[in-house]
Design a protein around this motif. Structure first.
Motif, short mmCIF file in Angstrom:
data_model
loop_
_atom_site.label_atom_id
_atom_site.label_comp_id
_atom_site.label_asym_id
_atom_site.label_seq_id
_atom_site.Cartn_x
_atom_site.Cartn_y
_atom_site.Cartn_z
N PHE A 116 -19.26 11.66 1.16
CA PHE A 116 -18.59 10.56 0.46
C PHE A 116 -17.08 10.60 0.70
O PHE A 116 -16.46 9.56 0.91
CB PHE A 116 -18.90 10.59 -1.04
N TYR A 117 -16.47 11.79 0.68
CA TYR A 117 -15.03 11.90 0.96
C TYR A 117 -14.73 11.43 2.39
O TYR A 117 -13.79 10.67 2.62
CB TYR A 117 -14.55 13.34 0.75
N SER A 118 -15.53 11.87 3.35
CA SER A 118 -15.31 11.48 4.74
C SER A 118 -15.50 9.98 4.93
O SER A 118 -14.71 9.33 5.63
CB SER A 118 -16.27 12.23 5.67
N SER A 119 -16.53 9.42 4.31
CA SER A 119 -16.78 7.97 4.41
C SER A 119 -15.64 7.19 3.80
O SER A 119 -15.19 6.18 4.36
CB SER A 119 -18.09 7.61 3.71
N HIS A 120 -15.17 7.65 2.64
CA HIS A 120 -14.08 6.96 1.96
C HIS A 120 -12.81 6.96 2.82
O HIS A 120 -12.13 5.93 2.95
CB HIS A 120 -13.82 7.66 0.62
N LYS A 121 -12.52 8.10 3.43
CA LYS A 121 -11.34 8.19 4.31
C LYS A 121 -11.51 7.30 5.54
O LYS A 121 -10.58 6.60 5.93
CB LYS A 121 -11.11 9.63 4.74
N LEU A 158 5.19 -14.41 -2.69
CA LEU A 158 5.57 -13.07 -3.14
C LEU A 158 4.32 -12.24 -3.44
O LEU A 158 4.21 -11.08 -3.02
CB LEU A 158 6.46 -13.17 -4.37
N VAL A 159 3.36 -12.81 -4.14
CA VAL A 159 2.12 -12.11 -4.46
C VAL A 159 1.35 -11.79 -3.18
O VAL A 159 0.82 -10.68 -3.02
CB VAL A 159 1.27 -12.94 -5.45
N HIS A 160 1.29 -12.74 -2.27
CA HIS A 160 0.57 -12.55 -1.01
C HIS A 160 1.14 -11.37 -0.23
O HIS A 160 0.41 -10.50 0.23
CB HIS A 160 0.65 -13.85 -0.19
N TRP A 161 2.45 -11.34 -0.08
CA TRP A 161 3.08 -10.23 0.66
C TRP A 161 3.00 -8.93 -0.11
O TRP A 161 2.91 -7.84 0.47
CB TRP A 161 4.51 -10.58 1.05
N GLY A 162 2.99 -9.01 -1.45
CA GLY A 162 2.79 -7.81 -2.25
C GLY A 162 1.40 -7.21 -2.04
O GLY A 162 1.24 -5.99 -1.95
N LEU A 163 0.41 -8.08 -1.92
CA LEU A 163 -0.95 -7.59 -1.63
C LEU A 163 -1.02 -6.97 -0.24
O LEU A 163 -1.68 -5.94 -0.04
CB LEU A 163 -1.96 -8.73 -1.76
N TYR A 164 -0.35 -7.58 0.73
CA TYR A 164 -0.30 -6.97 2.07
C TYR A 164 0.32 -5.57 1.98
O TYR A 164 -0.18 -4.62 2.59
CB TYR A 164 0.53 -7.81 3.03
N ALA A 165 1.41 -5.45 1.22
CA ALA A 165 2.07 -4.14 1.09
C ALA A 165 1.13 -3.12 0.46
O ALA A 165 1.03 -1.98 0.93
CB ALA A 165 3.34 -4.29 0.25
N LEU A 166 0.41 -3.52 -0.59
CA LEU A 166 -0.54 -2.60 -1.22
C LEU A 166 -1.66 -2.22 -0.26
O LEU A 166 -2.09 -1.06 -0.22
CB LEU A 166 -1.13 -3.24 -2.48
N LEU A 167 -2.14 -3.20 0.50
CA LEU A 167 -3.22 -2.92 1.46
C LEU A 167 -2.77 -1.96 2.55
O LEU A 167 -3.59 -1.29 3.17
CB LEU A 167 -3.74 -4.22 2.08
N LEU A 168 -1.49 -1.90 2.81
CA LEU A 168 -0.96 -0.95 3.79
C LEU A 168 -0.62 0.39 3.13
O LEU A 168 -0.86 1.45 3.73
CB LEU A 168 0.28 -1.53 4.48
N LEU A 169 -0.06 0.37 1.94
CA LEU A 169 0.42 1.61 1.30
C LEU A 169 -0.69 2.44 0.67
O LEU A 169 -0.63 3.66 0.70
CB LEU A 169 1.48 1.27 0.25
N VAL A 170 -1.71 1.81 0.10
CA VAL A 170 -2.76 2.57 -0.57
C VAL A 170 -3.53 3.46 0.42
O VAL A 170 -3.72 4.65 0.13
CB VAL A 170 -3.70 1.64 -1.36
N PRO A 171 -3.95 2.97 1.58
CA PRO A 171 -4.60 3.89 2.51
C PRO A 171 -3.67 5.02 2.99
O PRO A 171 -4.12 6.15 3.15
CB PRO A 171 -5.01 3.02 3.70
N LEU A 172 -2.40 4.72 3.16
CA LEU A 172 -1.46 5.77 3.57
C LEU A 172 -1.25 6.79 2.44
O LEU A 172 -1.11 7.98 2.69
CB LEU A 172 -0.12 5.16 3.98
N GLY A 173 -1.26 6.32 1.21
CA GLY A 173 -1.10 7.21 0.07
C GLY A 173 -2.30 8.09 -0.18
O GLY A 173 -2.20 9.13 -0.82
N GLY A 174 -3.46 7.71 0.37
CA GLY A 174 -4.66 8.51 0.21
C GLY A 174 -4.64 9.78 1.02
O GLY A 174 -5.43 10.68 0.80
#
Length: 134
Positions: free
Chosen positions: A73-78, A117-133
């Motif tokens: 599950f950890y490997s799949s999630h990553k 603003l919301v649209h670009w904020g979502l793009y930022a989250l979609l990029l930052l959350v995987p990197l933060g993992g």
């Protein structure tokens, strides 16, 4: 009311919509995998080979299982997170190259600005959350 499919409303291109739905589906898949892997690692009771709960020195059940299933599950999630990151990078590049549909003129400029603003904020989250993992 006339039944027609000829609208003069600008929409995203087919590739942009495909990027959107692939990312959405993968994120919806990530959520239960992430919750379950966390549960297995931190809260699931641990048992020995005979099916009896493992106990610590105080006689309490040991919580947290880190076996091959949990590792899967950890490997799949990553892996899925990296796929999402790659798709979002492609999506942002595609957006810079092809652009977005013009805003609906019937919507106020304030709401259009907030939606951008919301649209670009979502793009930022979609990029930052995987990197933060990692």
């Amino acid at each position: 009311m006339k039944n027609t499919t000829n609208y003069d409303i600008p929409i995203y291109t087919k590739p942009a919509r495909l990027f959107h739905w692939w990312v959405a589906i993968l994120i919806l898949l990530q959520m239960p995998i992430g919750f379950y892997m966390h549960y297995r690692r931190t809260e699931m009771p641990n048992f020995d080979d005979t099916g009896k709960p493992l106990l610590d020195e105080a006689g309490e059940v040991v919580l947290g299982v880190f076996d091959d299933v949990t590792k899967f599950f950890y490997s799949s999630h990553k892996f899925i997170g990296l796929v999402i990151l790659f798709l979002v990078l492609l999506r942002v590049i595609y957006r810079f190259i092809k652009g977005a549909p013009r805003p609906d003129p019937s919507v106020s400029s304030l709401l259009t600005g907030i939606s951008r603003l919301v649209h670009w904020g979502l793009y930022a989250l979609l990029l930052l959350v995987p990197l933060g993992g990692y």
